[in-house]
Design a protein around this motif. Structure first.
Motif: not given
Length: 312
Positions: A17-18, A138, A246, A249, A251-252
Motif C-alpha cells: 500500500s502507499k 505501469d 490506487e 505500489e 516495490d521496484r
C-alpha cells in the motif's frame, strides 16, 4: 566460465500500500501482471539473454572489439566479425526442456575476465528486463485505471440522463393530473391494478393516475438528489477495483527476474591433465595393443604354416 540461474521466488510481498503496509494477498486487480507471475518474468529474462541487440550493446559498452582484436580503434567490419564469431558465438545459453535451471557458458581467453564479463552480462540483462517489465506494468495499471474511471463516468452520465428523462415524464403526467383535477391518487388506478393482477397481465398504469401530489413530490425528490451513485448498479464494485489499484505500489527495488544459483568464478588453479589417469590409460592401451599384435602375428604364422607343402 559458466553460471547457473533459477526463477525468482514468488513475489507477493512486492505489492505494498502507499502507506507502506504489505498487502496480505495479491489483489484481484493485479491478475495477469508479470510482477506477480514468476514464470512469465523469468521466461522474459531468459529470452533477453539471447537478444542480439542487448549482447551487442554490452559488447560495445565493454569495448570488447579492442580486446579481441588488440586494436583500440578497429574498423566496423572487423568489430562486427569479432562480435559475431567470437563474443556472440562464445556466449551460450541452455535451458533443458522441463527444467527451470538456465546455464550460461562464456568462452574468453582470460578466465578471470570471462567470469567478470559473464556475471556483469547477467546483471546488465536483468536490469534491462526489470525496466521493461516494470514499464509494461505501469502502462497496464494506468490503462486499467483509465478504463475504470471511464466506466464510472459513463455510468454516472447515464443515470443523470435517465433521471432527466424521468423528470420530464413526471412533469407531463403531473400537468395532465392537474388538468383532470386528480390531486390524490385516482380510484381508477386501483381498478387497473386489480384487473392487471387478476388477469396476470403486464398492464402499464398511466402515470397521471398517481395524482398531482405524488408526482410533484417525486419530481422534487429527483431534483433534490445530491448524488446519483446509490442508484447505479455495480457502481460500488467498480469503485472498489479502482480504489485497489490506487492504493498500492510496486516495490521496484525488491522486484527480481531471476535467482542466482551459482555465479561465474575464476578457477583457483589452472586446469591440468591428471597424470595418474593419463599414465593408467597409456598402460591399458599399450597392453591391449601388444595383445592384438601377438594375436595377429600368431594368426599369420599359422596361416603360413598351413600353406607350406608337407615334405615327401
Amino acid at each position: 566460465a559458466e553460471t547457473f540461474l533459477l526463477p525468482p521466488l514468488p513475489q507477493q510481498a512486492l505489492i505494498k500500500s502507499k502507506e507502506g503496509e504489505l498487502f496480505p494477498r495479491v489483489e484481484e486487480a493485479l491478475t495477469g501482471l508479470p510482477v506477480t507471475d514468476v514464470a512469465r518474468a523469468y521466461s522474459s529474462f531468459i529470452r533477453a539473454l539471447d537478444s542480439r541487440t542487448l549482447r551487442r550493446e554490452f559488447f560495445d559498452r565493454e569495448n570488447l572489439a579492442a580486446v579481441y582484436l588488440g586494436d583500440d580503434a578497429p574498423d566496423p567490419r572487423a568489430s562486427y566479425l569479432a562480435f559475431e564469431q567470437r563474443f556472440n558465438a562464445g556466449l551460450i545459453v541452455t535451458r533443458p526442456d522441463g527444467s527451470d535451471v538456465a546455464r550460461l557458458r562464456f568462452e574468453f581467453p582470460d578466465a578471470a575476465e570471462a567470469a567478470r564479463l559473464l556475471n556483469d552480462f547477467v546483471i546488465f540483462v536483468a536490469e534491462r528486463s526489470r525496466a521493461e517489465i516494470l514499464g509494461t506494468v505501469d502502462f497496464e495499471l494506468g490503462a486499467r485505471k483509465v478504463r475504470l474511471r471511464k466506466q464510472l463516468a459513463e455510468q454516472r452520465s447515464l443515470i443523470h440522463a435517465t433521471t432527466k428523462d424521468q423528470i420530464v415524464r413526471l412533469e407531463e403526467a403531473a400537468n395532465i393530473a392537474s388538468a383532470m383535477g386528480l390531486y390524490e391518487q385516482s380510484a381508477a388506478m386501483f381498478a387497473v391494478r386489480n384487473d392487471r393482477d387478476n388477469e396476470q397481465q403486464s398492464v402499464q398504469i398511466p402515470l397521471y393516475l398517481h395524482g398531482e401530489k405524488a408526482l410533484r413530490s417525486e419530481i422534487e425528490a429527483l431534483r433534490g438528489r445530491e448524488s446519483v451513485d446509490p442508484f447505479i448498479p455495480e457502481l460500488r464494485v467498480l469503485e472498489s477495483r479502482l480504489n485497489s489499484l490506487e492504493r498500492f505500489e510496486i516495490d521496484r527495488e525488491a522486484f527480481r527476474v531471476y535467482r542466482l544459483d551459482q555465479s561465474a568464478v575464476t578457477p583457483q588453479a589452472p586446469i591440468r591433465p591428471r597424470r595418474a589417469l593419463v599414465l593408467l590409460g597409456a598402460l591399458v592401451a599399450g597392453f591391449v595393443l601388444a595383445t592384438l599384435v601377438v594375436l595377429i602375428g600368431g594368426s599369420i604364422a599359422r596361416q603360413r604354416a598351413a600353406q607350406e607343402p608337407v615334405p615327401g
